[in-house]
Design a protein around this motif. Sequence first.
Motif, PDB file in Angstrom:
ATOM      1  N   SER A 225     -39.858   3.637 -35.149  1.00 50.48           N
ATOM      2  CA  SER A 225     -40.555   3.608 -33.822  1.00 50.48           C
ATOM      3  C   SER A 225     -40.363   5.014 -33.005  1.00 50.48           C
ATOM      4  O   SER A 225     -40.027   5.956 -33.500  1.00 50.48           O
ATOM      5  CB  SER A 225     -39.753   2.582 -33.119  1.00 50.48           C
ATOM      6  N   ALA A 226     -41.054   5.001 -31.825  1.00 49.72           N
ATOM      7  CA  ALA A 226     -41.472   6.071 -31.122  1.00 49.72           C
ATOM      8  C   ALA A 226     -40.431   6.109 -29.776  1.00 49.72           C
ATOM      9  O   ALA A 226     -40.865   6.658 -28.733  1.00 49.72           O
ATOM     10  CB  ALA A 226     -42.922   6.239 -30.836  1.00 49.72           C
ATOM     11  N   VAL A 227     -39.438   5.077 -29.919  1.00 46.56           N
ATOM     12  CA  VAL A 227     -38.638   5.056 -28.742  1.00 46.56           C
ATOM     13  C   VAL A 227     -38.066   6.466 -28.212  1.00 46.56           C
ATOM     14  O   VAL A 227     -37.203   6.920 -28.931  1.00 46.56           O
ATOM     15  CB  VAL A 227     -37.820   4.012 -28.778  1.00 46.56           C
ATOM     16  N   ARG A 228     -37.999   6.571 -26.858  1.00 50.36           N
ATOM     17  CA  ARG A 228     -37.219   7.814 -26.379  1.00 50.36           C
ATOM     18  C   ARG A 228     -36.543   7.305 -24.947  1.00 50.36           C
ATOM     19  O   ARG A 228     -37.372   6.335 -24.266  1.00 50.36           O
ATOM     20  CB  ARG A 228     -38.219   9.005 -26.227  1.00 50.36           C
ATOM     21  N   VAL A 229     -35.667   7.852 -24.640  1.00 48.07           N
ATOM     22  CA  VAL A 229     -34.940   7.165 -23.441  1.00 48.07           C
ATOM     23  C   VAL A 229     -35.906   7.457 -22.146  1.00 48.07           C
ATOM     24  O   VAL A 229     -36.217   8.684 -21.961  1.00 48.07           O
ATOM     25  CB  VAL A 229     -33.681   7.895 -23.224  1.00 48.07           C
ATOM     26  N   SER A 230     -36.176   6.436 -21.358  1.00 40.45           N
ATOM     27  CA  SER A 230     -37.559   6.723 -20.622  1.00 40.45           C
ATOM     28  C   SER A 230     -37.255   7.608 -19.298  1.00 40.45           C
ATOM     29  O   SER A 230     -38.343   7.937 -18.627  1.00 40.45           O
ATOM     30  CB  SER A 230     -37.866   5.305 -20.038  1.00 40.45           C
ATOM     31  N   GLY A 231     -36.224   7.838 -18.954  1.00 37.27           N
ATOM     32  CA  GLY A 231     -35.876   8.529 -17.616  1.00 37.27           C
ATOM     33  C   GLY A 231     -35.970   7.658 -16.463  1.00 37.27           C
ATOM     34  O   GLY A 231     -35.743   8.399 -15.299  1.00 37.27           O
ATOM     35  N   VAL A 232     -35.658   6.262 -16.777  1.00 40.01           N
ATOM     36  CA  VAL A 232     -36.000   5.547 -15.439  1.00 40.01           C
ATOM     37  C   VAL A 232     -34.452   5.470 -14.831  1.00 40.01           C
ATOM     38  O   VAL A 232     -34.392   5.366 -13.340  1.00 40.01           O
ATOM     39  CB  VAL A 232     -36.359   4.068 -15.900  1.00 40.01           C
ATOM     40  N   LEU A 233     -33.509   5.397 -15.449  1.00 40.69           N
ATOM     41  CA  LEU A 233     -32.074   5.373 -14.967  1.00 40.69           C
ATOM     42  C   LEU A 233     -31.720   6.707 -14.461  1.00 40.69           C
ATOM     43  O   LEU A 233     -31.090   6.732 -13.221  1.00 40.69           O
ATOM     44  CB  LEU A 233     -31.085   4.995 -16.069  1.00 40.69           C
ATOM     45  N   ALA A 234     -32.225   7.876 -15.063  1.00 41.12           N
ATOM     46  CA  ALA A 234     -31.786   9.038 -14.091  1.00 41.12           C
ATOM     47  C   ALA A 234     -32.826   9.041 -12.788  1.00 41.12           C
ATOM     48  O   ALA A 234     -32.136   9.646 -12.145  1.00 41.12           O
ATOM     49  CB  ALA A 234     -32.633  10.021 -15.128  1.00 41.12           C
ATOM     50  N   ALA A 235     -33.930   8.405 -12.895  1.00 43.62           N
ATOM     51  CA  ALA A 235     -34.967   8.596 -11.315  1.00 43.62           C
ATOM     52  C   ALA A 235     -33.981   7.592 -10.515  1.00 43.62           C
ATOM     53  O   ALA A 235     -34.012   7.729  -9.236  1.00 43.62           O
ATOM     54  CB  ALA A 235     -36.002   8.087 -11.737  1.00 43.62           C
ATOM     55  N   PHE A 236     -33.356   6.682 -10.945  1.00 45.85           N
ATOM     56  CA  PHE A 236     -32.705   5.671 -10.089  1.00 45.85           C
ATOM     57  C   PHE A 236     -31.395   6.402  -9.483  1.00 45.85           C
ATOM     58  O   PHE A 236     -31.369   6.424  -8.313  1.00 45.85           O
ATOM     59  CB  PHE A 236     -32.286   4.541 -10.810  1.00 45.85           C
ATOM     60  N   VAL A 237     -30.635   7.220 -10.473  1.00 41.56           N
ATOM     61  CA  VAL A 237     -29.551   7.903  -9.979  1.00 41.56           C
ATOM     62  C   VAL A 237     -30.034   9.157  -8.732  1.00 41.56           C
ATOM     63  O   VAL A 237     -29.309   9.254  -7.833  1.00 41.56           O
ATOM     64  CB  VAL A 237     -28.764   8.448 -11.149  1.00 41.56           C
ATOM     65  N   ARG A 238     -31.311   9.602  -9.200  1.00 39.09           N
ATOM     66  CA  ARG A 238     -31.725  10.886  -8.168  1.00 39.09           C
ATOM     67  C   ARG A 238     -32.147  10.284  -6.775  1.00 39.09           C
ATOM     68  O   ARG A 238     -31.903  10.592  -6.082  1.00 39.09           O
ATOM     69  CB  ARG A 238     -32.687  11.558  -9.032  1.00 39.09           C
ATOM     70  N   ARG A 239     -32.792   9.002  -6.927  1.00 34.06           N
ATOM     71  CA  ARG A 239     -33.155   8.346  -5.893  1.00 34.06           C
ATOM     72  C   ARG A 239     -31.982   7.965  -4.741  1.00 34.06           C
ATOM     73  O   ARG A 239     -32.111   8.367  -3.511  1.00 34.06           O
ATOM     74  CB  ARG A 239     -34.065   7.431  -6.031  1.00 34.06           C
ATOM     75  N   TYR A 240     -30.784   7.700  -5.351  1.00 37.75           N
ATOM     76  CA  TYR A 240     -29.886   7.067  -4.404  1.00 37.75           C
ATOM     77  C   TYR A 240     -28.646   7.847  -4.443  1.00 37.75           C
ATOM     78  O   TYR A 240     -27.728   7.515  -3.834  1.00 37.75           O
ATOM     79  CB  TYR A 240     -29.537   5.662  -5.154  1.00 37.75           C
ATOM     80  N   ALA A 241     -28.181   8.809  -5.305  1.00 38.16           N
ATOM     81  CA  ALA A 241     -27.128   9.402  -5.182  1.00 38.16           C
ATOM     82  C   ALA A 241     -27.199  10.258  -3.624  1.00 38.16           C
ATOM     83  O   ALA A 241     -28.181  10.842  -3.169  1.00 38.16           O
ATOM     84  CB  ALA A 241     -27.097  10.810  -6.154  1.00 38.16           C
ATOM     85  N   GLY A 242     -26.005  10.307  -2.949  1.00 35.91           N
ATOM     86  CA  GLY A 242     -25.958  10.878  -1.516  1.00 35.91           C
ATOM     87  C   GLY A 242     -25.793  12.353  -1.767  1.00 35.91           C
ATOM     88  O   GLY A 242     -25.560  12.851  -2.881  1.00 35.91           O
ATOM     89  N   PRO A 243     -25.509  12.764  -0.551  1.00 36.92           N
ATOM     90  CA  PRO A 243     -25.185  14.240  -0.669  1.00 36.92           C
ATOM     91  C   PRO A 243     -23.938  14.614  -1.333  1.00 36.92           C
ATOM     92  O   PRO A 243     -23.016  14.238  -1.170  1.00 36.92           O
ATOM     93  CB  PRO A 243     -24.994  14.634   0.934  1.00 36.92           C
ATOM     94  N   GLY A 244     -23.798  15.764  -1.920  1.00 38.06           N
ATOM     95  CA  GLY A 244     -23.114  16.231  -2.806  1.00 38.06           C
ATOM     96  C   GLY A 244     -22.718  15.536  -4.309  1.00 38.06           C
ATOM     97  O   GLY A 244     -21.889  15.928  -4.792  1.00 38.06           O
ATOM     98  N   LEU A 245     -23.416  14.277  -4.377  1.00 42.78           N
ATOM     99  CA  LEU A 245     -23.320  13.915  -5.815  1.00 42.78           C
ATOM    100  C   LEU A 245     -24.604  13.905  -6.348  1.00 42.78           C
ATOM    101  O   LEU A 245     -25.539  13.280  -5.878  1.00 42.78           O
ATOM    102  CB  LEU A 245     -22.965  12.334  -5.470  1.00 42.78           C
TER     103      LEU A 245
END
Length: 267
Positions: A225-245
Amino acid sequence: MRPFLFLGVRPEDAPADDEYAAMLRSTGLTESTLRRVRLEAAPLPPVDLTAWSGIVLGGGPFCVSDPEHGKSAVQRRVEADLARLLDAVVPADTPFFGACYGIGTLGRHQGGLVDRTYPEPVGAVTVRLTEAGRADPVLGAAPPAFEAFVGHKEGLTVPPPHAEVLASSDGAPVQAFRVGRNVYATQFHPELDVAGLTTRVEAYRFDGYFPPEEADAVLAAARASAVRVSGVLAAFVRRYAGPGLHPGADAPERDAHPWSEIGSAQG
């Protein structure tokens, strides 16, 4: 600098540990910034939502649509713990991301219909973002159409009336949805790669996801298959990580957090 909380429900150690490792890789977080609690091992303590940047719920062998008389005591307790958690998460619009088992858990909690109408066999599917999904700050991190691994016996046939459907596939009309601004669930596994799927196929070979004698064919198709980790979870973290994290950053010391003993014992 608040860490994220990862809730696992897999009773088997090998796939449970492998899933946590995949979540660490796909979020870019460390064990100190993505704390793990295994819900199948012990009841969920009270959760102070203000102590966490967000909550991630992993997948597992439980199905919320299983007949009640067939559910184990552990499954019933896990479902009750998650229902109580969502009773607090949804009104507060606390950042939450549930993968696979999470779509059934959140979907049922919010009044959707979860049943056996749209199962998908273990393997790769094409996930297509809706217009809302393409505009979403988390799901929109993925391409408009991408390959992802699935494998589920139940699905969300009718989404909650107030939910925004963000993605679908040929075999499942709801591959992702959002409630409010910050509460997400996906049917597909955004963290899963071929190596992780191999671990799960071996662990659940006899659990009814596929005929046991077809395991090698399932894995061969996955490798092609052509499955690659989509980056969705990384985007979730970037959106909600607070200052300094941020991904890779260190969180406060474990003993500064009231769940430090649970985190060190189970994570």
